[in-house]
Scaffold this active site. Structure first.
Site, PDB file in Angstrom:
ATOM      1  N   GLU A 122     -34.819 -22.793 -60.797  1.00 51.52           N
ATOM      2  CA  GLU A 122     -34.265 -21.350 -60.131  1.00 51.52           C
ATOM      3  C   GLU A 122     -33.082 -20.784 -60.543  1.00 51.52           C
ATOM      4  O   GLU A 122     -32.782 -19.718 -60.595  1.00 51.52           O
ATOM      5  CB  GLU A 122     -34.072 -21.971 -58.603  1.00 51.52           C
ATOM      6  CG  GLU A 122     -35.432 -22.161 -58.047  1.00 51.52           C
ATOM      7  CD  GLU A 122     -35.267 -23.103 -56.717  1.00 51.52           C
ATOM      8  OE1 GLU A 122     -36.362 -23.209 -56.038  1.00 51.52           O
ATOM      9  OE2 GLU A 122     -34.324 -23.862 -56.441  1.00 51.52           O
ATOM     10  N   THR A 161     -37.338 -32.166 -48.721  1.00 58.63           N
ATOM     11  CA  THR A 161     -36.026 -32.954 -49.302  1.00 58.63           C
ATOM     12  C   THR A 161     -35.033 -31.879 -49.530  1.00 58.63           C
ATOM     13  O   THR A 161     -33.787 -31.930 -49.323  1.00 58.63           O
ATOM     14  CB  THR A 161     -36.246 -33.524 -50.108  1.00 58.63           C
ATOM     15  OG1 THR A 161     -37.187 -33.255 -51.222  1.00 58.63           O
ATOM     16  CG2 THR A 161     -36.921 -35.032 -49.688  1.00 58.63           C
ATOM     17  N   GLY A 162     -35.536 -30.612 -50.095  1.00 56.90           N
ATOM     18  CA  GLY A 162     -34.485 -29.533 -50.508  1.00 56.90           C
ATOM     19  C   GLY A 162     -33.812 -29.002 -49.180  1.00 56.90           C
ATOM     20  O   GLY A 162     -32.604 -28.822 -49.321  1.00 56.90           O
ATOM     21  N   ASP A 163     -34.643 -28.893 -48.204  1.00 59.49           N
ATOM     22  CA  ASP A 163     -34.072 -28.245 -46.835  1.00 59.49           C
ATOM     23  C   ASP A 163     -33.086 -29.138 -46.365  1.00 59.49           C
ATOM     24  O   ASP A 163     -32.132 -28.731 -45.961  1.00 59.49           O
ATOM     25  CB  ASP A 163     -35.211 -28.163 -45.969  1.00 59.49           C
ATOM     26  CG  ASP A 163     -36.440 -27.217 -46.659  1.00 59.49           C
ATOM     27  OD1 ASP A 163     -36.128 -26.345 -47.150  1.00 59.49           O
ATOM     28  OD2 ASP A 163     -37.436 -27.353 -46.226  1.00 59.49           O
ATOM     29  N   ALA A 214     -42.959 -40.366 -55.801  1.00 56.36           N
ATOM     30  CA  ALA A 214     -43.735 -39.841 -54.715  1.00 56.36           C
ATOM     31  C   ALA A 214     -43.339 -38.323 -54.544  1.00 56.36           C
ATOM     32  O   ALA A 214     -42.410 -38.277 -54.742  1.00 56.36           O
ATOM     33  CB  ALA A 214     -43.563 -40.848 -53.370  1.00 56.36           C
ATOM     34  N   SER A 266     -31.358 -30.679 -58.959  1.00 55.76           N
ATOM     35  CA  SER A 266     -32.313 -31.461 -59.856  1.00 55.76           C
ATOM     36  C   SER A 266     -32.389 -30.678 -61.282  1.00 55.76           C
ATOM     37  O   SER A 266     -32.339 -29.537 -61.224  1.00 55.76           O
ATOM     38  CB  SER A 266     -33.585 -31.863 -59.334  1.00 55.76           C
ATOM     39  OG  SER A 266     -34.223 -30.534 -59.304  1.00 55.76           O
TER      40      SER A 266
END
Length: 311
Positions: free
Chosen positions: A147, A227-229, A222, A181
Site C-alpha cells: 500500500e 489483525t490490521g484493523d 496461519a 509489514s
C-alpha cells in the site's frame, strides 16, 4: 477528559474484523467508540459462505446527519479501514473535513486498505481517491509495504527505500506513518517480519525532528483476519497515551498483537486437532480472552531507534 472515536468500518455478526476488531480494545483502553458499519455481513469473506448488506454513501450521510442534528458530532479521533466504493470513500472524506473544521485538534487514523503481496483487493480507481483526498487528511497512516508503494509510486527493496517512502508519505500529510509489514529481511532470520515507523515531532522551540523505528515481529504460520484493523485501533490508543514516543506506542501495539495471535493460534490448533489445519471459524481472534493483555501489555517486541534517515 472523555475521548471519543468515530470508527467507520465493516461489521460482522460472527467473529472479529473491522469495527468488531477495533471497538472492544478501544473501549477496554478507555475510549468512547461511535461505530458506523460500512457493511453488515454474517462473517468475514474468508469463510465458505457469507451474506449481508452494504451501506451506501447516501445511507452513511443519513446516519451522520442524525448525529449532527443532535449536535453530538464532536470527535477526538476518526478511524477508517476497508472501503471498496468511491462515493462512500468520498463521503467519508467530506465527513472528516467537516469534523476537522469543528475540532482542529482531531486526529484521523487511516488504514489505507488496498491490497497485499503485490495484489490489489479493492478496485484500482480507489487509489487516486486515497492518494489525493484521504491520505492528505490523515494524521496517522498504517499501510503495509504494498500500500505504501502504491501511494508513493516507489518500490521498497531496502530499509533506506522504506525510510524514503515514509518521508514521501509524510509530505503527503500524515505526521505518523507505520509500515505494518514489509518483505525486508530481518536481522533475526526468516521467522521474523520487519515493520517500520516514522513520526515527525515539533519540539517546544518550534524545530522539527523525526523519530524512526524498526521492529522485528515473530511470524506465525496461519492466516488471520482482522489483525490490521486491530493494529490501527491499538496504535490510535497507544499514540494517544504516548503522543511523542512512537517507540513506546508501537512496542505496546505490536506486543498486544503478539499476545492475541499467540492465544488464537494455540486455541485454533487445539480445536482443529493434531495434523489438521484450523478453519476460518477456529482462527477468529481470541479478543475477549485477551482483555488483560490489551489493558496492560507485557512488552515482548522491542523497537529499535533506526539510524537510517532519508538523504
Amino acid at each position: 477528559m472523555e475521548c471519543r472515536v468515530l470508527s467507520i468500518q465493516s461489521h460482522v455478526v460472527r467473529g472479529y474484523v473491522g469495527n468488531k476488531s477495533a471497538t472492544f480494545p478501544l473501549q477496554v483502553l478507555g475510549f468512547e467508540v461511535d461505530s458506523i458499519n460500512s457493511v453488515q455481513f454474517s462473517n468475514h469473506t474468508g469463510y465458505a459462505h457469507w451474506k449481508g448488506q452494504v451501506l451506501t454513501a447516501e445511507e452513511l450521510n443519513v446516519l451522520y446527519e442524525g448525529i449532527k442534528l443532535n449536535k453530538v458530532n464532536r470527535y477526538d479521533y476518526i478511524l477508517t479501514g476497508y472501503s471498496r466504493d468511491t462515493s462512500f470513500l468520498e463521503t467519508v472524506v467530506d465527513i472528516i473535513q467537516e469534523l476537522k473544521a469543528a475540532n482542529p485538534s482531531l486526529v484521523y487514523v487511516c488504514d489505507p486498505v488496498m491490497g497485499d503481496h503485490g495484489a490489489m483487493y479493492v478496485p484500482e480507481y480507489l487509489l487516486p481517491v486515497y492518494k489525493d483526498k484521504v491520505v492528505p487528511l490523515a494524521d496517522i497512516l498504517t499501510p503495509n509495504q504494498f500500500e505504501a508503494e502504491l501511494l508513493t509510486g516507489r518500490k521498497i527493496r531496502t530499509e533506506e527505500d522504506a525510510v524514503e517512502v515514509m518521508d514521501l508519505l509524510h509530505k503527503m500529510g500524515p505526521e505518523t506513518v507505520v509500515l505494518t509489514s514489509t518483505d525486508l529481511p530481518s536481522t533475526r532470520g526468516d521467522q521474523f517480519l520487519v515493520a517500520l515507523g516514522s513520526q515527525n515531532i515539533v519540539k517546544a522551540d518550534g524545530t522539527k525532528t523525526s523519530q524512526k523505528i524498526c521492529m522485528d515481529i515473530p511470524k506465525v504460520d496461519a492466516v488471520f483476519v482482522g489483525t490490521g484493523d486491530l493494529f490501527a485501533a491499538l496504535l490510535l490508543a497507544w499514540t494517544h497515551h504516548h503522543p511523542k514516543d512512537l517507540k513506546a506506542a508501537c512496542e505496546k501495539t505490536v506486543s498486544i498483537m503478539h499476545h492475541v495471535i499467540k492465544r488464537t493460534i494455540t486455541y485454533a490448533n487445539e480445536m482443529a486437532g493434531p495434523g489438521n489445519r484450523p478453519s476460518p471459524a477456529q482462527l477468529e481472534l481470541r479478543m475477549v480472552q485477551s482483555k488483560a493483555d490489551i489493558e496492560n501489555p507485557v512488552v515482548v517486541v522491542e523497537a529499535k531507534i533506526s539510524q537510517k534517515s532519508s538523504r
